[in-house]
Design a protein around this motif. Structure first.
Motif, mmCIF file in Angstrom:
data_model
loop_
_atom_site.group_PDB
_atom_site.id
_atom_site.type_symbol
_atom_site.label_atom_id
_atom_site.label_comp_id
_atom_site.label_asym_id
_atom_site.label_seq_id
_atom_site.Cartn_x
_atom_site.Cartn_y
_atom_site.Cartn_z
ATOM 1 N N PHE A 158 0.841 -1.207 0.000
ATOM 2 C CA PHE A 158 0.000 0.000 0.000
ATOM 3 C C PHE A 158 0.879 1.263 0.000
ATOM 4 C CE2 PHE A 158 -4.410 1.400 1.830
ATOM 5 C CZ PHE A 158 -4.535 2.305 0.781
ATOM 6 N N THR A 160 3.923 1.583 -1.082
ATOM 7 C CA THR A 160 4.602 1.729 -2.371
ATOM 8 C C THR A 160 3.629 2.229 -3.433
ATOM 9 O OG1 THR A 160 6.037 -0.100 -1.757
ATOM 10 C CG2 THR A 160 6.039 0.506 -4.069
ATOM 11 N N PHE A 161 2.401 1.726 -3.376
ATOM 12 C CA PHE A 161 1.389 2.109 -4.375
ATOM 13 C C PHE A 161 0.999 3.580 -4.216
ATOM 14 C CE2 PHE A 161 -3.242 1.931 -5.699
ATOM 15 C CZ PHE A 161 -2.960 1.949 -7.054
ATOM 16 N N VAL A 165 -2.334 8.083 0.427
ATOM 17 C CA VAL A 165 -3.636 7.458 0.677
ATOM 18 C C VAL A 165 -3.503 6.340 1.718
ATOM 19 C CG1 VAL A 165 -5.577 6.238 -0.377
ATOM 20 C CG2 VAL A 165 -4.469 8.097 -1.611
ATOM 21 N N ARG A 167 -1.750 6.290 4.291
ATOM 22 C CA ARG A 167 -1.796 6.934 5.611
ATOM 23 C C ARG A 167 -3.247 7.157 6.045
ATOM 24 N NH1 ARG A 167 0.260 12.869 6.962
ATOM 25 N NH2 ARG A 167 -0.157 12.766 9.185
ATOM 26 N N ILE A 168 -4.066 7.593 5.088
ATOM 27 C CA ILE A 168 -5.478 7.850 5.391
ATOM 28 C C ILE A 168 -6.186 6.554 5.780
ATOM 29 C CG2 ILE A 168 -7.674 8.574 4.313
ATOM 30 C CD1 ILE A 168 -5.907 10.557 2.630
ATOM 31 N N TYR A 169 -5.758 5.438 5.210
ATOM 32 C CA TYR A 169 -6.386 4.147 5.501
ATOM 33 C C TYR A 169 -5.751 3.454 6.711
ATOM 34 C CZ TYR A 169 -9.476 4.211 1.510
ATOM 35 O OH TYR A 169 -10.493 4.521 0.633
ATOM 36 N N GLY A 170 -4.951 4.194 7.457
ATOM 37 C CA GLY A 170 -4.460 3.673 8.736
ATOM 38 C C GLY A 170 -3.105 3.008 8.693
ATOM 39 N N VAL A 171 -2.441 3.010 7.539
ATOM 40 C CA VAL A 171 -1.110 2.385 7.465
ATOM 41 C C VAL A 171 -0.098 3.317 8.140
ATOM 42 C CG1 VAL A 171 0.705 1.559 5.900
ATOM 43 C CG2 VAL A 171 -1.694 1.253 5.281
#
Lengths: 328, 299
Positions: A158, A160-161, A165, A167-171
């Motif tokens: 995620f 790398t991709f 975004v 970060r927004i999804y909690g990574v």
């Protein structure tokens, strides 16, 4: 067969071969992420930065792996921190940090000329220099790298991709980036003896790029890249042994040859898909349409109308057209 | 078209109280207070540089406020990313050459809820395929994202946002970079998602699409110029103030047509034309001179 088994009687060669296989596979694995992040230059820069750390460690009589490792890790963190400043950018940050670090090494070497020869291996790679201790360290780093990439597969993919975004999804992107920097620095350091500072970048980038030409699937790209990396490490070591050449150079030349072959396959496949696409029915835009009128709340409209079968044909045709750009 | 919800009795899902946002020393907007209520379907419109993206980033927790408080679901956002938001970025920002499949992209949206296993589990795969089928892209699950059309690509990223079952869906320019037919389909789909209970906030530059599909619009230019039903607030006066340039609006029954190519100091002239081929009706409105006869009405 004798050509393959004969060199194995020499301990230095088996050490070198094992090191070449592990280093080739590791560099190729991390290379997938490097290439997809479009940071191909970082391997080149980091290896030069680590060279400065290696020289400092030697002069200060520190443990090479500890000194160079810490130096390399700090260099990547510094590159990441500066690269976030949009005015500077990643390429310039890599350029500044790594060349400055390399210059530290060069300055020290030129001051103490007696060191010059022993750093040839660090610059160009030398299988004769791989000790049992080096092999253990390369083995441990290989296993830890593979485990970390496996365990944190989702985070790495995620980030790398699309790091913003993710970060927004909690990574935990900052943490993931730091872990990635640590892995990269470790790989570069343990690869120095086999690959040499000047060749590490190619060992990282070329197998991954070659795999990218052969597939559109991330998992397959990882698998192919590692296989290509291992193959290059193996063939490169034998070439180094038989032709008495620097191991880093032979590994990279093998990788470059495989890349050239893949590129030819890619070109041939693209051309054949392109020809097939030309044989497909015309795209829907050029198919005959008919118009009809209708009325909405007093607004009269004219709509162009196409048939669903035509849209199916358009989709197939579009896919074929796409394949001429990207192999599957 | 769904009407704006009665917001007086609801607790806001998103609440801004005297918020200032910006980057380093540059303040983009300040003293901003507004609420977004559950089940609202709102469009944020305004010129480039108005602070729309900054506002979205502030809700997402990516850009911390310089002053004031932002709350999402009653929880103050303090540099912490709210967990019940689904986000769809502009499709122009996506790396289409990246070798990922539709399924892998949608699985990224499950990150918070997943067990962080490296592979997609059986349950996750079922969930993903159910959603992809609902969005009519189930057959593309194993396809690389570049191999899809613009509308299908938009649905993939919508699926990634929806798979985590968010209360709020934020979309940055979902209608940019797609043709008119796809634009219509995307907004229609978002309307359906909203009717299923998801609050939606999106930014767009397509004022005519907003006028046709969205029940609520916020005209924004470093402050809220006006907000409400586009039928009421899409006037030349409000849009001209929002865009700081002359804007013309034509009304025909329920249909609103905005000339969304504002230019300061533009010369406007009276213009008469037929509404459609075969129609006996004509009407007159003002248009910038250089649009002239090339201007077309859309359904």
């Amino acid at each position: 067969m004798n050509i393959i088994t004969a060199p194995l009687q020499y301990e230095f060669f088996t050490h070198g071969l094992l090191a070449g296989i592990l280093v080739g596979g590791m560099c190729a694995l991390i290379g997938v992420y490097i290439v997809l992040r479009r940071m191909s230059y970082i391997g080149h820069g980091l290896s030069h930065a680590v060279f400065g750390g290696a020289v400092v460690s030697y002069v200060m009589k520190w443990n090479f792996y500890l000194g160079a490792g810490l130096w390399g890790f700090l260099s990547v963190l510094l590159i990441n921190a500066i690269a976030r400043r949009k005015k500077v950018g990643a390429d310039a940050a890599i350029g500044v940090i790594t060349t400055a670090s390399f210059a530290v090494g060069v300055a020290i070497i030129s001051r103490y000329r007696r060191f010059t020869k022993s750093f040839d291996a660090a610059l160009f790679g030398n299988i004769l220099g791989v000790t049992t201790n080096d092999l253990w360290i390369i083995g441990i780093v290989s296993v830890v790298t593979a485990l970390l990439i496996f365990i944190f597969y989702r985070q790495f993919l995620f980030t790398t991709f699309d790091a913003d975004v993710a970060r927004i999804y909690g990574v935990p992107v900052a943490w993931t980036e730091a872990l990635f920097s640590f892995i990269l620095a470790s790989i570069v350091i343990v690869s120095m003896q086999v690959m040499g500072v000047t060749m590490i970048a190619a060992a990282i980038v070329v197998p991954a790029i070659t795999a990218r030409l052969l597939t559109d699937n991330f998992n397959k790209m990882i698998f192919l890249s590692v296989i290509i990396g291992i193959l290059c490490g193996t063939i490169g070591m034998y070439l180094s042994f038989y032709f008495d050449l620097a191991s880093g150079a032979t590994i990279v030349l093998t990788a470059a040859t495989l890349f050239a072959i893949s590129y030819l396959i890619y070109l041939v496949r693209s051309r054949s898909v392109h020809l097939k696409a030309e044989e497909m029915p015309a795209p829907v835009e050029s198919l005959p349409t008919h118009s009809h009128h209708h009325d909405h709340d007093g607004f009269k409209h004219v709509h162009e109308h196409r048939h669903p079968q035509a849209e199916d044909r358009q989709e197939k045709s579009a896919q074929h057209r796409h394949h001429t750009d990207t192999p599957s | 078209m769904a009407k704006p919800h009665d917001t007086s009795s609801s607790i806001p899902l998103v609440s801004f109280s005297k918020v200032a946002c910006g980057y380093q020393k540059k303040v983009v907007f300040q003293d901003l207070s507004f609420q977004l209520y559950p089940r609202q379907f709102a469009g944020l419109v305004g010129p480039s540089g108005a602070g729309k993206s900054t506002l979205l980033k502030a809700i997402l927790g990516v850009t911390p406020p310089l002053a004031g408080t932002i709350s999402v679901s009653g929880q103050e956002v303090k540099g912490k990313i709210p967990s019940d938001i689904g986000y769809v970025p502009q499709i122009e920002t996506v790396d289409w050459d990246f070798p990922v499949t539709v399924e892998q992209v949608v699985a990224m949206g499950l990150y918070r809820k997943s067990k962080r296993l490296p592979w997609i589990t059986h349950d996750e795969r079922e969930q993903i395929h159910r959603l992809l089928n609902q969005l009519d892209i189930g057959r593309y699950a194993q396809r690389q994202i570049k191999l899809l059309s613009g509308g299908e690509q938009q649905r993939v990223f919508l699926a990634r946002a929806l798979i985590g079952d968010p209360k709020l869906l934020i979309l940055d320019e979902p209608t940019s970079g797609v043709d008119l037919k796809t634009q219509h389909a995307i907004l229609h789909l978002l309307g359906e998602i909203n009717r299923n209970g998801v609050t939606i906030l999106l930014t767009t530059h397509d004022l005519n699409a907003v006028a046709r599909h969205l029940p609520w619009v916020i005209c924004f230019n470093k402050r809220i110029v006006s907000q409400g039903d586009p039928e009421e607030i899409f006037t030349s006066e409000i849009l001209s103030r929002t865009y700081e340039s002359e804007m013309s609006v034509v009304r025909k029954g329920d249909v609103i047509l905005v000339d969304d190519s504002p230019r300061a100091g533009h010369h406007f002239k009276k213009h008469t034309h037929h509404l459609s081929e075969g129609s006996s009706k004509t009407h007159t409105h003002t248009l910038p001179e250089d649009l002239g006869q090339s201007h077309r009405h859309e359904e």
